[in-house]
Design an enzyme around this catalytic site. Structure first.
Site, PDB file in Angstrom:
ATOM      1  N   SER A 251       0.847  -1.180   0.000  1.00  0.00           N
ATOM      2  CA  SER A 251       0.000   0.000   0.000  1.00  0.00           C
ATOM      3  C   SER A 251       0.885   1.232   0.000  1.00  0.00           C
ATOM      4  O   SER A 251       1.832   1.323   0.784  1.00  0.00           O
ATOM      5  CB  SER A 251      -0.912  -0.009   1.241  1.00  0.00           C
ATOM      6  OG  SER A 251      -1.649   1.178   1.320  1.00  0.00           O
ATOM      7  N   ASP A 252       0.584   2.184  -0.910  1.00  0.00           N
ATOM      8  CA  ASP A 252       1.361   3.419  -0.933  1.00  0.00           C
ATOM      9  C   ASP A 252       0.786   4.399   0.087  1.00  0.00           C
ATOM     10  O   ASP A 252      -0.088   4.063   0.883  1.00  0.00           O
ATOM     11  CB  ASP A 252       1.396   4.024  -2.331  1.00  0.00           C
ATOM     12  CG  ASP A 252       0.022   4.477  -2.794  1.00  0.00           C
ATOM     13  OD1 ASP A 252      -0.928   4.343  -2.003  1.00  0.00           O
ATOM     14  OD2 ASP A 252      -0.096   4.952  -3.922  1.00  0.00           O
ATOM     15  N   LYS A 253       1.288   5.626   0.049  1.00  0.00           N
ATOM     16  CA  LYS A 253       0.910   6.595   1.080  1.00  0.00           C
ATOM     17  C   LYS A 253      -0.552   7.010   1.001  1.00  0.00           C
ATOM     18  O   LYS A 253      -1.087   7.569   1.952  1.00  0.00           O
ATOM     19  CB  LYS A 253       1.797   7.831   0.964  1.00  0.00           C
ATOM     20  CG  LYS A 253       1.708   8.536  -0.386  1.00  0.00           C
ATOM     21  CD  LYS A 253       2.681   9.688  -0.465  1.00  0.00           C
ATOM     22  CE  LYS A 253       2.632  10.368  -1.829  1.00  0.00           C
ATOM     23  NZ  LYS A 253       3.569  11.479  -1.932  1.00  0.00           N
ATOM     24  N   THR A 254      -1.213   6.734  -0.126  1.00  0.00           N
ATOM     25  CA  THR A 254      -2.621   7.103  -0.241  1.00  0.00           C
ATOM     26  C   THR A 254      -3.544   5.960   0.183  1.00  0.00           C
ATOM     27  O   THR A 254      -4.739   6.168   0.320  1.00  0.00           O
ATOM     28  CB  THR A 254      -2.975   7.486  -1.687  1.00  0.00           C
ATOM     29  OG1 THR A 254      -2.807   6.331  -2.521  1.00  0.00           O
ATOM     30  CG2 THR A 254      -2.083   8.602  -2.181  1.00  0.00           C
TER      31      THR A 254
END
Length: 424
Positions: free
Chosen positions: A402-405
């Site tokens: 999962s990325d920062k968003t």
């Protein structure tokens, strides 16, 4: 540089003074901005006043819709392409296209032909039931179970999408009156009212803004609220900012991107780009073109079926060769008789039987029933699974990135504190 009607580079139809390609360049510059590229392009076009004239619109009274067909011809529409759900027979045919199912069907037909051809006259009427028909029954049950499950879930998702789609309405100004329309009816030149919480229906230019911020994480991956303001304010802010040290969003943007959501504030915007040419439309068009990849289990089953098929074929060839060699050795000193042809044919029938027996006809059925059971269990937990294969795909996930968003939650809220004025 300001362009007027005599400086355009493309022929325009009717009275429109700007092309959809030029409008797309403005929207895409906002999506990929590093400083104020979309502001520069808007200035090159002639600014906010030029667009009002070029789009044959009116920022106060909105569109008159006396040029509806010509406007749609020049700039496109905002309607999503109608994708008809697959019928039951299409889903059934899709299940039959599985590599393992094809092998089983071929093996069943070969088995039926061999059993009927070699059976005695008394037993021939029933010989096809023993092996070949049993394989076909397993294939029919497996493919129908898969198709029925996918068909039911497709219908359920279609109803949910229709309910969700009905809520996508916006307020526009047309003929000087405010009216609520569906997002799909928005056209280039429409003046749309902006309010907190709404989803932006298409790419547009901000005309009025009051503390306006948006969430553009769906388009750009940026989780921070992005400030929006009018073009005049953004130009002044840009001229006061050093581009060498400024961040991407230090200067507010006058462009509202489709698919984003308004976090705070209110205002008004004019639509510039609609449909598949908009920022959100480009992503939707790419998703529609993606071909479905085989799930991990389908890949493994195809590999197993291929390996078993090769093993059965090689074994059958070896058995036939060995039996032929043995026959040649035993009959080498004996005079040839026509009845030996039947014996040699039996060798090849044995080889075909080995290939058919090697195919695991129960494996696809067992997998399908297992996935169907998993789908029902997830439905009891309030998880609606659209495709049955998704159960094994998510079950086989060993790592989730999962990325920062991205935020992974339990979809539950817990009360941690309460305050009441009447209680100390």
């Amino acid at each position: 540089m300001i362009l007027d009607a005599t400086q355009r580079t493309e022929p325009y139809t009717m009275s429109f003074r700007v092309s959809k390609e030029q409008l797309c360049q403005v929207a895409y510059a906002c999506q990929e901005r590093t400083f104020t590229e979309e502001i520069d392009k808007l200035e090159e076009l002639g600014g906010q006043e030029f667009l009002e004239m070029a789009l044959c619109s009116n920022y106060k009274d909105g569109l008159q819709l006396n040029d509806w067909s010509q406007r749609e011809l020049n700039f496109g529409h905002n309607r999503k392409p109608l994708i008809l759900p697959k019928s039951y027979f299409q889903l059934l045919w899709g299940a039959l296209e599985d590599f393992t199912m094809r092998i089983l069907c071929l093996a069943a037909l070969v088995s039926i032909a061999v059993d009927v051809a070699t059976a005695s006259s008394d037993y021939r009427a029933y010989a096809w039931i023993e092996v070949g028909f049993a394989i076909l029954v397993a294939v029919i049950i497996s493919t129908n179970a898969n198709a029925i499950n996918d068909y039911q879930k497709e219908k359920q998702f279609q109803k949910l999408n229709e309910v969700a789609d009905e809520r996508k309405r916006v307020t526009v100004i047309r003929n000087g009156q405010k009216c609520d329309i569906h997002m799909s009816e928005v056209m280039v030149g429409d003046v749309v009212m902006i309010f907190e919480g709404m989803e932006i229906p298409a790419d547009g230019l901000v005309l009025e803004a009051s503390d306006l911020t948006t969430d553009e994480s769906a388009m750009t991956g940026e989780t921070d609220p992005i400030k929006k303001n009018t073009l005049d304010y953004c130009i002044v802010k840009r001229n006061q900012t050093d581009s060498a040290t400024a961040g991407h969003h230090e200067v507010p943007s006058p462009i509202m991107m489709s698919g984003t959501r308004v976090l705070t504030g209110e205002g008004k915007m004019v639509i510039l780009v609609v449909g598949d040419l908009s920022c959100a439309g480009k992503i939707s068009a790419l998703l529609r073109q993606d071909e479905q990849e085989a799930t991990p289990l389908q890949v493994k089953l195809a590999a197993i079926a291929e390996d078993i098929g090769k093993f059965g074929l090689y074994s059958a060839i070896i058995i036939v060769i060995v039996m032929c060699i043995r026959f040649a050795v035993e009959k080498s000193q004996v005079e040839w008789e026509n009845k030996y042809i039947v014996e040699i044919v039996n060798f090849f029938i044995i080889g075909i039987t080995v290939i058919v027996v090697a195919i695991p006809e129960g494996l696809p059925l067992a997998v399908t029933l297992s996935l169907a059971y998993s789908t029902k269990q997830m439905l009891r937990d309030q998880n609606l699974v659209r495709k049955m294969a998704a159960c094994e795909t998510m079950g086989g996930a060993s790592m989730i990135c999962s990325d920062k968003t991205g935020t992974l939650t339990q979809n539950k809220m817990t009360l941690v504190n309460i305050w009441n004025d009447n209680l100390n």
